[in-house]
Design a protein around this motif. Structure first.
Motif, PDB file in Angstrom:
ATOM      1  N   GLU A 268      -5.572  -4.919   4.816  1.00 59.36           N
ATOM      2  CA  GLU A 268      -5.071  -4.306   6.046  1.00 59.36           C
ATOM      3  C   GLU A 268      -4.235  -3.065   5.734  1.00 59.36           C
ATOM      4  O   GLU A 268      -4.340  -2.052   6.417  1.00 59.36           O
ATOM      5  CB  GLU A 268      -4.249  -5.309   6.842  1.00 59.36           C
ATOM      6  CG  GLU A 268      -5.091  -6.384   7.496  1.00 59.36           C
ATOM      7  CD  GLU A 268      -4.250  -7.451   8.167  1.00 59.36           C
ATOM      8  OE1 GLU A 268      -3.004  -7.335   8.164  1.00 59.36           O
ATOM      9  OE2 GLU A 268      -4.838  -8.418   8.678  1.00 59.36           O
ATOM     10  N   GLU A 269      -3.405  -3.124   4.688  1.00 61.32           N
ATOM     11  CA  GLU A 269      -2.588  -1.976   4.301  1.00 61.32           C
ATOM     12  C   GLU A 269      -3.466  -0.794   3.877  1.00 61.32           C
ATOM     13  O   GLU A 269      -3.197   0.349   4.237  1.00 61.32           O
ATOM     14  CB  GLU A 269      -1.640  -2.357   3.164  1.00 61.32           C
ATOM     15  CG  GLU A 269      -0.486  -3.224   3.592  1.00 61.32           C
ATOM     16  CD  GLU A 269       0.388  -3.633   2.424  1.00 61.32           C
ATOM     17  OE1 GLU A 269       0.105  -3.249   1.269  1.00 61.32           O
ATOM     18  OE2 GLU A 269       1.362  -4.373   2.675  1.00 61.32           O
TER      19      GLU A 269
ATOM     20  N   GLU B  99      -4.933   0.759   7.007  1.00 62.78           N
ATOM     21  CA  GLU B  99      -3.932   1.541   7.731  1.00 62.78           C
ATOM     22  C   GLU B  99      -3.696   2.875   7.043  1.00 62.78           C
ATOM     23  O   GLU B  99      -3.576   3.905   7.699  1.00 62.78           O
ATOM     24  CB  GLU B  99      -2.626   0.761   7.853  1.00 62.78           C
ATOM     25  CG  GLU B  99      -2.686  -0.392   8.830  1.00 62.78           C
ATOM     26  CD  GLU B  99      -1.415  -1.217   8.837  1.00 62.78           C
ATOM     27  OE1 GLU B  99      -0.450  -0.847   8.138  1.00 62.78           O
ATOM     28  OE2 GLU B  99      -1.390  -2.232   9.541  1.00 62.78           O
TER      29      GLU B  99
ATOM     30  N   SER C 234      -4.360   6.492   8.729  1.00 58.04           N
ATOM     31  CA  SER C 234      -3.285   7.459   8.907  1.00 58.04           C
ATOM     32  C   SER C 234      -3.594   8.744   8.142  1.00 58.04           C
ATOM     33  O   SER C 234      -3.296   9.837   8.617  1.00 58.04           O
ATOM     34  CB  SER C 234      -1.942   6.876   8.450  1.00 58.04           C
ATOM     35  OG  SER C 234      -1.961   6.608   7.063  1.00 58.04           O
TER      36      SER C 234
END
Length: 107
Positions: free
Chosen positions: A51-52, A55, A59
């Motif tokens: 998930e990181e 993200e 971004s």
């Protein structure tokens, strides 16, 4: 072709390219094995990392889009400034658009 010879430097370059490819494949394989082990041993940790990474990539994508948009605006402003300088140099100023004329002639 019997007279053609390969220089040592070319042979070294080919060897280096092969070496780099083999190392890269080895690292990729090791990474896949490690991730597979993480998935089995620590499922929650693996999901959190995944998930990181997602993200961060999203971004980074948004940031690249914003930078490109700002760059486009900057280019437009630069062009506009250049046009304005040319108009000033020619002694011409911007004018308001005129109202369209109504059909001439008596009707």
């Amino acid at each position: 072709m019997s007279r053609v010879s390969i220089s040592k430097s070319y042979a070294v370059l080919v060897g280096l390219e092969t070496y780099v490819k083999v190392r890269r494949k080895g690292k990729d394989t090791l990474r896949k094995i490690t991730r597979g082990k993480e998935r089995l041993v620590a499922l929650e940790e693996h999901q959190r990392r995944k998930e990181e990474e997602l993200e961060q990539s999203e971004s980074a994508k948004r940031e690249r889009e914003m930078v490109a948009e700002e760059e486009n605006l900057r280019e437009e402003n630069t062009v506009s400034a250049g046009v304005m300088q040319a108009m000033r140099a020619l002694g011409v100023g911007p004018r308001e658009p005129r109202e369209p004329r109504e059909a001439e002639g008596g009707g």
